[in-house]
Design a protein around this motif. Structure first.
Motif, short mmCIF file in Angstrom:
data_model
loop_
_atom_site.label_atom_id
_atom_site.label_comp_id
_atom_site.label_asym_id
_atom_site.label_seq_id
_atom_site.Cartn_x
_atom_site.Cartn_y
_atom_site.Cartn_z
N ASP A 139 -25.43 8.32 -54.61
CA ASP A 139 -26.69 7.65 -54.24
C ASP A 139 -26.64 7.11 -52.82
OD1 ASP A 139 -27.81 8.20 -56.70
OD2 ASP A 139 -27.50 6.19 -57.51
N LYS A 140 -25.50 6.58 -52.41
CA LYS A 140 -25.33 6.07 -51.04
C LYS A 140 -25.48 7.23 -50.05
CE LYS A 140 -21.81 4.22 -47.91
NZ LYS A 140 -20.41 3.78 -47.79
N ASN A 142 -26.98 10.11 -50.53
CA ASN A 142 -28.38 10.57 -50.55
C ASN A 142 -29.26 9.68 -49.68
OD1 ASN A 142 -27.75 12.66 -52.31
ND2 ASN A 142 -28.34 11.50 -54.13
N SER A 143 -29.08 8.36 -49.79
CA SER A 143 -29.88 7.42 -49.00
C SER A 143 -29.64 7.60 -47.51
CB SER A 143 -29.55 5.98 -49.40
OG SER A 143 -29.91 5.74 -50.74
N VAL A 146 -31.44 10.76 -46.31
CA VAL A 146 -32.89 10.54 -46.22
C VAL A 146 -33.23 9.82 -44.92
CG1 VAL A 146 -34.80 9.22 -47.23
CG2 VAL A 146 -33.37 10.65 -48.70
#
Length: 170
Positions: A139-140, A142-143, A146
């Protein structure tokens, strides 16, 4: 008839296997034959004598599909142990990514600022690009990706997830 994979919960499976030729193909074939997707797959030698490897597989599916995958993996001859980290409890999961960002001026300064916040390291720099190395939970990463899209994201290479149980385990 091929089984259709339905949307479901994300699972991280670790599979301890004999380090022998063809085992990865057998495991990938098990998923392919049943129409299941592998989101991430990593393999590493884990024994001093190079006899045993650990395969980490990230997949998605409803509980009955995950149970079937677990059972099928358990039946393969060179497999010693299958652990569903997601089901077992608290675990650590990490991934590594190389992220190339191109740009100049304020975009370049902003990319460096965001990289510092995410604790990403600059591993290569030219006058027109940076390559950042970032590790952490998926998740880190991916962020971070983005946020870099608006600043000149050019390329991403990801290692895939690895994970293990927290604390003392047998």
């Amino acid at each position: 008839m091929m089984a259709e994979q339905q949307d479901g919960e994300r699972h991280v499976l670790t599979v301890t296997v004999d380090n022998e030729s063809g085992i990865l193909a057998k495991i990938a074939g098990l998923f392919t034959a049943r129409g299941y997707n592998i989101d991430s797959l990593t393999v590493a030698d884990i024994s001093e004598d190079h006899a045993v490897s650990r395969i980490t597989i990230v997949t998605n599916g409803p509980p009955q599909v995950i149970d079937q995958i677990h059972a099928q993996l358990d039946r393969l001859v060179p497999v010693h142990k299958v652990v569903d980290l997601t089901e077992e409890g608290p675990h650590v999961e990490r991934e590594l990514a190389l992220v190339k960002v191109t740009g100049s001026g304020n975009a370049r300064v902003e990319a460096l600022r965001i990289a510092e916040i995410f604790r990403a390291k600059v591993v290569d720099s030219t006058t027109s690009s940076f390559v950042f190395e970032i590790t952490g939970a998926p998740d880190k990463i991916n962020s971070f990706i983005v946020l870099m899209r608006d600043l000149g994201l050019a390329e991403v290479g990801r290692s895939g997830s690895v994970g293990m149980m927290r604390g003392v385990t047998s």
